[in-house]
Each structure stands twice: as structure tokens, then as C-alpha cells.
Write a protein that holds these residues in place. Structure first.
Motif, short mmCIF file in Angstrom:
data_model
loop_
_atom_site.label_atom_id
_atom_site.label_comp_id
_atom_site.label_asym_id
_atom_site.label_seq_id
_atom_site.Cartn_x
_atom_site.Cartn_y
_atom_site.Cartn_z
N ALA A 466 0.85 -1.19 0.00
CA ALA A 466 0.00 0.00 0.00
C ALA A 466 0.89 1.23 0.00
N GLU A 467 0.48 2.24 -0.75
CA GLU A 467 1.21 3.51 -0.76
C GLU A 467 1.15 4.16 0.62
N ARG A 468 2.10 5.04 0.88
CA ARG A 468 2.16 5.73 2.17
C ARG A 468 0.85 6.46 2.48
N ALA A 469 0.24 7.04 1.43
CA ALA A 469 -1.01 7.78 1.64
C ALA A 469 -2.14 6.86 2.08
N VAL A 470 -2.16 5.62 1.57
CA VAL A 470 -3.19 4.66 1.96
C VAL A 470 -3.01 4.25 3.42
N LEU A 471 -1.77 4.00 3.81
CA LEU A 471 -1.49 3.65 5.21
C LEU A 471 -1.86 4.80 6.15
N ALA A 472 -1.57 6.01 5.71
CA ALA A 472 -1.92 7.19 6.52
C ALA A 472 -3.43 7.32 6.65
N LEU A 474 -5.62 4.85 6.62
CA LEU A 474 -6.06 3.82 7.56
C LEU A 474 -5.80 4.26 9.01
N ARG A 475 -4.63 4.86 9.24
CA ARG A 475 -4.33 5.36 10.59
C ARG A 475 -5.30 6.46 10.99
N SER A 476 -5.67 7.29 10.00
CA SER A 476 -6.63 8.36 10.27
C SER A 476 -7.99 7.78 10.66
N PHE A 477 -8.43 6.72 9.96
CA PHE A 477 -9.69 6.07 10.31
C PHE A 477 -9.64 5.55 11.75
N GLU A 478 -8.50 4.99 12.13
CA GLU A 478 -8.35 4.47 13.49
C GLU A 478 -8.39 5.59 14.52
N GLU A 479 -7.75 6.70 14.19
CA GLU A 479 -7.75 7.84 15.11
C GLU A 479 -9.15 8.44 15.28
N GLN A 480 -9.99 8.29 14.24
CA GLN A 480 -11.36 8.78 14.32
C GLN A 480 -12.28 7.81 15.07
N GLY A 481 -11.74 6.67 15.49
CA GLY A 481 -12.53 5.71 16.26
C GLY A 481 -13.14 4.58 15.46
N TYR A 482 -12.63 4.35 14.24
CA TYR A 482 -13.19 3.31 13.38
C TYR A 482 -12.28 2.08 13.25
N GLY A 483 -11.28 1.98 14.08
CA GLY A 483 -10.33 0.88 13.97
C GLY A 483 -10.92 -0.48 14.27
N HIS A 484 -12.05 -0.52 14.98
CA HIS A 484 -12.67 -1.80 15.36
C HIS A 484 -13.48 -2.41 14.22
N LEU A 485 -13.69 -1.66 13.13
CA LEU A 485 -14.55 -2.14 12.05
C LEU A 485 -13.90 -3.29 11.28
N PRO A 486 -14.72 -4.19 10.71
CA PRO A 486 -14.18 -5.20 9.80
C PRO A 486 -13.79 -4.56 8.47
N VAL A 487 -13.04 -5.31 7.66
CA VAL A 487 -12.62 -4.82 6.34
C VAL A 487 -13.38 -5.55 5.25
N CYS A 488 -13.66 -4.82 4.19
CA CYS A 488 -14.36 -5.37 3.02
C CYS A 488 -13.44 -5.16 1.83
N ILE A 489 -12.80 -6.23 1.37
CA ILE A 489 -11.79 -6.11 0.33
C ILE A 489 -12.41 -6.25 -1.05
N ALA A 490 -12.22 -5.23 -1.88
CA ALA A 490 -12.70 -5.25 -3.26
C ALA A 490 -11.62 -5.88 -4.13
N LYS A 491 -11.95 -7.03 -4.71
CA LYS A 491 -10.95 -7.81 -5.45
C LYS A 491 -11.64 -8.56 -6.58
N THR A 492 -10.89 -8.91 -7.61
CA THR A 492 -11.46 -9.70 -8.68
C THR A 492 -12.03 -11.01 -8.15
N GLN A 493 -13.15 -11.42 -8.72
CA GLN A 493 -13.78 -12.67 -8.31
C GLN A 493 -13.19 -13.89 -8.98
N TYR A 494 -12.37 -13.69 -10.00
CA TYR A 494 -11.95 -14.82 -10.84
C TYR A 494 -10.74 -15.57 -10.33
#
Length: 559
Positions: A466-472, A474-494
Motif C-alpha cells: 500500500a502507498e504511504r497515503a493509503v497507510l496514513a 487507515l491510521r486516520s480512520f483508526e484515530e477517528q474511532g473506526y479501527g474496530h470495524l471489519p474490512v471489506c476487500i474489493a478484489k477480482t472474483q476470478y
């Protein structure tokens, strides 16, 4: 046996019972059904609320190997299994998703089962149905309009035009709308900015509708939607724009589950429809919970292969709704497994046991993955006429070596009579009570660690980048109180990887996370990988070219 008619011919010849009779089988009085014609109805929220004290039935998940052009038949097997359980004397309800117009007119042409294992009315379900998707589209775009309107009238919330995250949606594949600039045309039209469209099934509102427990929860989740950020990076919510009430009004009827029937006049709930490659891929919580109160067995599906649909069903839907499945069925076909073993589509009708065994690694990977969730697994071999005895025996032997039974199913051609063996086995597993369901990861793991956990243990990736901006972010989401949420990964189905051409069971590959989005109302963080798009495009020859009305005014081309 002669040739089986087309899906739409079978559906049109169905002897449907009035929808009030289908409801009566479940103990739903006529006054608790809101009819849409004679063969479909919504279930009233008062009736649903009155069922809360009743015990739950057994929840059965139907998932599949990774989809191929050879066909797998997951929805067909879901419908067939529901019919099969009813045939052997069990009280069963089917819970499936509503089809999106995008794939109906794009690649798939329809999604209501197939052969003699279908839900009907097939044309209605595949087209406008009861208007749920239109309501979701309207609610989403109302919020979009209110964002731009707020900016036009002075932007009192100080929204940063460069950080507005809320796009618009439509329920159609249209790549031209992925990235646009608007509004244009001068001062009277507002301020120009970059934006775009997603497909309706990728809307956070679709996810919210499918995860909300009632109207009060729905409105609270709508209010928690983040539409963008101020210059100081603090979020602006839909409730700040006072949009949540009106959005809930638009979705009031859409929140009610839709009751229809199978070809064998068994009840089916068709409600909600997020894709599994770009969203969480499950029908609504309210439909599933209601069905569990009304039946001994509830058979539901999760989108695409088990690496996407089943993982999100377990880690998002079951975690958030407190559901505990009793068994999981993995659908596979001899044809699809041979394709995973390197056989080209034109050659799939020829016996090739060696390629089949090579392709079984895809099935084996899914079996191993599902067992990590503590849910007993059985394999459904969805039968095609070209399958040979040696090929079927090879699949059964492969599954047996992993401690799992594989059962040949002929529901497509024979309806419930062709799937009795699977129904009996599923019922036995469920009644044994051996399931010990647990999600893959804990709530308190960091967001990036959750992404890594899924990528390494389910996709068998060697690395997540992940690019540095993406990691930042994610850390911002955690600082906002959303770190406990599950992840939903968008990926090819094939593929297990992010490369759609990498079939079989690849491992050690790299999963690149190129973007993350916070779905605060739905209650998960979306991680977008590879080339996956939240607004699909139409193929070179879309199904729409072959869908038309015939001389009698009947729909042709849906399948």
C-alpha cells in the motif's frame, strides 16, 4: 430425457400460487403482506418485529469455487437445496440477493437460478422487481444533491471541495461515468469539481440497507455516512446536512423483505444485492433474521467464490448481525474445475480426468479456507450432461481426501428430486451441531493487519502493499474511532490473486491496496485492490443486444 427448455421458458410455464398462499405456509397473515401484483409481496415491519421472541432455525450458507466462463450455478444450487429440504419434510426458506440491472444487461443476463431450480417471477426479479434498487439510487443521489446544494448556498460546514468522497450512483454498467467533472456552466450551476459514479450495488446505502436491523437503525446508519472532509480533515456526516430523515423516508418500503416463491411453490426471500467483488455480497440481515424465525432451515448464498462472498458473509454479516451458520456448501462443477486445470472452454465437454484433478486445487483451497471459520463443509457437484462417471468420481475422491463429502446434484434438470442426497446430508450436519463458528480476525486488530490477515490466510498472498497515503488514511480512520470495524476487500472474483487470469490456487502473490474508503454508516472499511472498479463497464457484446420483447410481448434473452 429430452432437452431442458430455456430458463425463461421454464419460468414462464411455472404454476405459481397466489402470494398470500405462500405467506400462509410461513404463518404470515394476509394483512401482514403488502402485495405487488399476485406473485410477490413485501412483509410488514410490524409482523417482523413480532417474531423476535421465536427461536432461530439453522442457517446454511451456499458458496462456490471461483467463477469461470464454464459456469458454477451457486444461486441455482441455493434454490435447489431449499426445494430439496422442503421435499424431505423440512421447513425451509431461501434467502438470496436481488439482481442488479448492470450485469443483467451486461454479462450475466439474469440471476434468479436456472433450469428447474428458480425463483419466480423471473422477469420481474431480474428487472424492476419491487423498486428497491431504484429507492436506493434515489436516496444516494438525494444526498449527492444535498452536498452540492449546501456548497452552492455558502458551504457553512466548510466542506473541502477537494475532499468530497460521496459520488453519485446508477444501476447500470457505464464506464464513461467513472470519473467526471461537474457541475459546469457558470455561477448559477455551482462550483466545478471532480467526481464520478459508482454502480448502485456498490453504494454504501445498499450495504446499509442490507445490514440495518430496523428503520431506526437504518436512519442512524444513514446519518453516519461520511460525505467528505473539511480543510482540517474532520469528517462531515449526512446528519450534518440534515439528509438522513429524507433518505430514510425514500428507503422505508425498500427495507421490507420481498417474498416470492420457487418453481415448486416454496417460499423465498429476495432482498438487497451488494456485489461481493466490490461490496459485502450478502442479502439483507432483516430478511435472513426474519427467515430464521419462520423456518427450521434458511438457505442463503454469498456472492462469487468463497474467497470473497463467504469471507465477507462470515467476517462482516455474521459478525455484525450475531449470526452463527450451521453448515456451508461449496458449489463446484466438473467443467469449471477442468478450466482451472488448464482446459480451454471449447474442450470442456471432453473427458479429462488429469486436468480435472489439477483444477481441484481451487476447490481444495476453498475447503481449507472455510474450515478456518469453524463451519462444517460439504461439496455440491452441480451436474452437467457432459460429466463422466470417472470425472465425478475424481472430484468425490479429492474431497474425501480432505475429509469432506462431495455429492452429485441434478437439481437443474430434475428440481428437488435431483438434490435430495445433498439436502439429507446438510440437514444431518446441521442437526449434529458440530459448527463452532468464529470470524477470521478479532475486532481489535489494526485495519491494515485485518487486510493482511484476509490476504494471507484466504487469498494466500505473500505480501500486501500500500502507498504511504493509503497507510496514513487507515491510521486516520483508526484515530477517528473506526479501527474496530471489519474490512471489506474489493478484489477480482476470478482468482485468489488480484490477477483475474491466474486460476487454480496461486500463492505467494502480491495484493496491492490502491485505495481505502470508510463506510462509517455500513460499518466497514473498503480496501480496493488491483484493477477492480466500483463502476463496471459493459463487455464487447453485452447481453442487452439479445434482450427484447417477442411478438407476444414476452421478454426474451434473460437467462
Amino acid at each position: 430425457m429430452g432437452a431442458v427448455p430455456s430458463d425463461i421458458e421454464i419460468a414462464r410455464a411455472a404454476r405459481k400460487q397466489p402470494i398470500f398462499e405462500i405467506g400462509a405456509k410461513l404463518g404470515i397473515p394476509a394483512e401482514s403482506l403488502v402485495p405487488y401484483g399476485h406473485d410477490k409481496a413485501k412483509i410488514s415491519p410490524d409482523f417482523i418485529a413480532a417474531q423476535k421472541g421465536r427461536p432461530d432455525g439453522k442457517l446454511i450458507l451456499v458458496t462456490a469455487i471461483n467463477p469461470t466462463p464454464a459456469g458454477e450455478g451457486k444461486t441455482t444450487t441455493t434454490v435447489g437445496l431449499g426445494d430439496g429440504l422442503n421435499r424431505i419434510g423440512k421447513r425451509a426458506i431461501i434467502c438470496v440477493r436481488e439482481p442488479s440491472l448492470g450485469p443483467c444487461f451486461g454479462v450475466k443476463g439474469g440471476a434468479a437460478g436456472g433450469g428447474y431450480a428458480q425463483v419466480v417471477p423471473m422477469e420481474d426479479i431480474n428487472l424492476h422487481f419491487t423498486g428497491d434498487f431504484h429507492a436506493i439510487t434515489a436516496a444516494h443521489n438525494l444526498l449527492s444533491a444535498m452536498v452540492d446544494n449546501h456548497i452552492y448556498w455558502g458551504n457553512a460546514l466548510d466542506l473541502d471541495l477537494r475532499r468530497i468522497t460521496w459520488k453519485r450512483v446508477m444501476d447500470m454498467n457505464d464506464r464513461a461515468l467513472r470519473q467526471i467533472v461537474g457541475p459546469l456552466g457558470g455561477v448559477s450551476n455551482g462550483f466545478a469539481r471532480e467526481t464520478g459514479f459508482d454502480i448502485t450495488v456498490a453504494s454504501e446505502i445498499m450495504a446499509i440497507l442490507c445490514l440495518a436491523t430496523d428503520l431506526k437503525d437504518l436512519e442512524a446508519r444513514l446519518g453516519a455516512i461520511i460525505v467528505g472532509y473539511r480543510r482540517d480533515r474532520t469528517p462531515v456526516f449526512a446528519r450534518d446536512l440534515k439528509a438522513d430523515g429524507a433518505m430514510a423516508v425514500l428507503l422505508k418500503d425498500a427495507m421490507q423483505p420481498n417474498l416470492v416463491q420457487t418453481l415448486e411453490n416454496n417460499p423465498a426471500f429476495v432482498h438487497g444485492g451488494p456485489f461481493a467483488n466490490i461490496a459485502h455480497g450478502c442479502n439483507s440481515v432483516v430478511a435472513t433474521r426474519t427467515a430464521l424465525k419462520l423456518a427450521d432451515y434458511v438457505v442463503t448464498e454469498a456472492g462469487f467464490g468463497a474467497d470473497l462472498g463467504a469471507e465477507k458473509f462470515f467476517d462482516i454479516k455474521c459478525r455484525k448481525a450475531g449470526l452463527s451458520p450451521s453448515a456451508a456448501v461449496i458449489v463446484a462443477t466438473v467443467r469449471a474445475l477442468k478450466m482451472n486445470g488448464g482446459v480451454a472452454k471449447p474442450d470442456l465437454s471432453q473427458e479429462n480426468v488429469e486436468a480435472l484433478r489439477a483444477g481441484c486445487v481451487n476447490l481444495g483451497r476453498h475447503i481449507e479456507n472455510l474450515q478456518k471459520f469453524g463451519v462444517p463443509v460439504v461439496v455440491a457437484i452441480n451436474h452437467f450432461s457432459s460429466d463422466t462417471e470417472a470425472e465425478v468420481a475424481a472430484v468425490k475422491a479429492y474431497a474425501a481426501a480432505l475429509g469432506v463429502e462431495a455429492i452429485l446434484c441434478r437439481h437443474w434438470a430434475d428440481g428437488s428430486a435431483g438434490i435430495e442426497d445433498l439436502a439429507r446430508r446438510v440437514a444431518q450436519i446441521a442437526e449434529d451441531g458440530t459448527a463452532r463458528f468464529k470470524p477470521l480476525y478479532a475486532d481489535d486488530l489494526s485495519l491494515f493487519s485485518k487486510i493482511e490477515k484476509v490476504a494471507r490466510e484466504i487469498y494466500r498472498a505473500g505480501e500486501v502493499t500500500a502507498e504511504r497515503a493509503v497507510l496514513a488514511q487507515l491510521r486516520s480512520f483508526e484515530e477517528q474511532g473506526y479501527g474496530h470495524l471489519p474490512v471489506c476487500i474489493a478484489k477480482t472474483q476470478y482468482s485468489f490473486s488480484t490477477n483475474p487470469d491466474l486460476l487454480g490456487a496461486p500463492s505467494g502473490h502480491v495484493v496491492p491496496v490502491r485505495e481505502v474508503r470508510l463506510s462509517a454508516g455500513a460499518g466497514f472499511v473498503v480496501a480496493i485492490t488491483g484493477e477492480i472498479r466500483t463502476m463496471p463497464g459493459l463487455p464487447r457484446s453485452p447481453s442487452a443486444e439479445r434482450i427484447r420483447l417477442n411478438a407476444e410481448g414476452h421478454v426474451e434473452g434473460l437467462f
